[in-house]
Design a protein around this motif. Structure first.
Motif, PDB file in Angstrom:
ATOM      1  N   GLY A   1      50.594  56.828  41.065  1.00 59.87           N
ATOM      2  CA  GLY A   1      49.545  57.380  41.134  1.00 59.87           C
ATOM      3  C   GLY A   1      49.769  58.955  40.495  1.00 59.87           C
ATOM      4  O   GLY A   1      50.739  58.801  39.408  1.00 59.87           O
ATOM      5  N   ASN A   2      48.957  59.984  40.649  1.00 57.89           N
ATOM      6  CA  ASN A   2      48.978  60.982  40.033  1.00 57.89           C
ATOM      7  C   ASN A   2      50.456  61.795  40.124  1.00 57.89           C
ATOM      8  O   ASN A   2      50.738  62.446  41.235  1.00 57.89           O
ATOM      9  N   LYS A   3      51.167  62.078  39.195  1.00 57.38           N
ATOM     10  CA  LYS A   3      52.370  62.563  39.073  1.00 57.38           C
ATOM     11  C   LYS A   3      52.535  63.913  39.484  1.00 57.38           C
ATOM     12  O   LYS A   3      53.182  64.675  40.116  1.00 57.38           O
ATOM     13  N   ASP A   4      51.167  64.878  39.271  1.00 52.71           N
ATOM     14  CA  ASP A   4      51.089  66.169  39.446  1.00 52.71           C
ATOM     15  C   ASP A   4      51.299  66.554  41.029  1.00 52.71           C
ATOM     16  O   ASP A   4      51.757  67.268  41.334  1.00 52.71           O
ATOM     17  N   ILE A   5      50.602  65.642  41.875  1.00 54.64           N
ATOM     18  CA  ILE A   5      50.698  65.632  43.115  1.00 54.64           C
ATOM     19  C   ILE A   5      52.037  65.165  43.781  1.00 54.64           C
ATOM     20  O   ILE A   5      52.508  65.598  44.706  1.00 54.64           O
TER      21      ILE A   5
ATOM     22  N   TYR B   1      58.160  56.847  31.985  1.00 56.97           N
ATOM     23  CA  TYR B   1      56.789  56.837  32.151  1.00 56.97           C
ATOM     24  C   TYR B   1      56.471  55.300  31.728  1.00 56.97           C
ATOM     25  O   TYR B   1      56.546  54.636  30.797  1.00 56.97           O
TER      26      TYR B   1
ATOM     27  N   PRO C   1      48.704  57.001  30.459  1.00 56.80           N
ATOM     28  CA  PRO C   1      47.612  57.557  30.775  1.00 56.80           C
ATOM     29  C   PRO C   1      46.028  57.296  30.169  1.00 56.80           C
ATOM     30  O   PRO C   1      45.016  57.481  30.276  1.00 56.80           O
TER      31      PRO C   1
ATOM     32  N   GLU D   1      44.190  56.893  36.662  1.00 54.52           N
ATOM     33  CA  GLU D   1      45.289  57.885  37.341  1.00 54.52           C
ATOM     34  C   GLU D   1      46.140  57.048  38.519  1.00 54.52           C
ATOM     35  O   GLU D   1      47.174  57.321  38.699  1.00 54.52           O
ATOM     36  N   SER D   2      45.157  56.652  39.378  1.00 53.44           N
ATOM     37  CA  SER D   2      45.733  55.964  40.431  1.00 53.44           C
ATOM     38  C   SER D   2      46.885  54.897  40.431  1.00 53.44           C
ATOM     39  O   SER D   2      47.441  54.500  41.264  1.00 53.44           O
TER      40      SER D   2
ATOM     41  N   LEU E   1      49.009  54.943  37.811  1.00 49.23           N
ATOM     42  CA  LEU E   1      49.997  55.387  36.714  1.00 49.23           C
ATOM     43  C   LEU E   1      51.396  55.072  37.464  1.00 49.23           C
ATOM     44  O   LEU E   1      51.474  55.427  38.756  1.00 49.23           O
TER      45      LEU E   1
ATOM     46  N   THR F   1      55.429  56.080  37.387  1.00 45.73           N
ATOM     47  CA  THR F   1      56.737  56.628  37.007  1.00 45.73           C
ATOM     48  C   THR F   1      58.000  56.425  37.608  1.00 45.73           C
ATOM     49  O   THR F   1      57.930  56.178  38.986  1.00 45.73           O
TER      50      THR F   1
END
Length: 87
Positions: free
Chosen positions: A34-38, A66, A70, A75-76, A78, A80
């Motif tokens: 998912g979104n790595k930023d979150i 990674y 992207p 995004e959901s 991705l 890592t």
């Protein structure tokens, strides 16, 4: 996978197994989806907690892998992997 434990269902899990062992160094890993930023803060906290609870000490900075791009992955979806060398 045996031994993995979801920390946030469907988002990321900790895999308490060793990715690699080189020169007596072990690398526990966390895999994110998912979104790595979150998720990065949650994942790093979970990994460092697991390392501490299991009697290990990080020896260097973490490595981030990674596993898809992207550019062509939603995004959901991705993926890592984060690993810390420990002793």
């Amino acid at each position: 996978m045996p031994g993995q434990r979801w920390l946030q269902p469907g988002m990321f899990y900790i895999q308490p197994c060793w990715l690699l062992k080189l020169r007596r160094t072990k690398y526990p890993k966390v895999r994110l989806k998912g979104n790595k930023d979150i998720l990065f803060e949650l994942a790093y906290n979970a990994l460092t907690q697991w390392i501490s609870e299991n009697g290990y000490t990080p020896t260097r900075l973490a490595y981030e892998f990674y596993l898809n791009s992207p550019c062509d992955t939603p995004e959901s979806e991705l993926l890592t992997r984060i690993t810390f060398p420990v002793k």
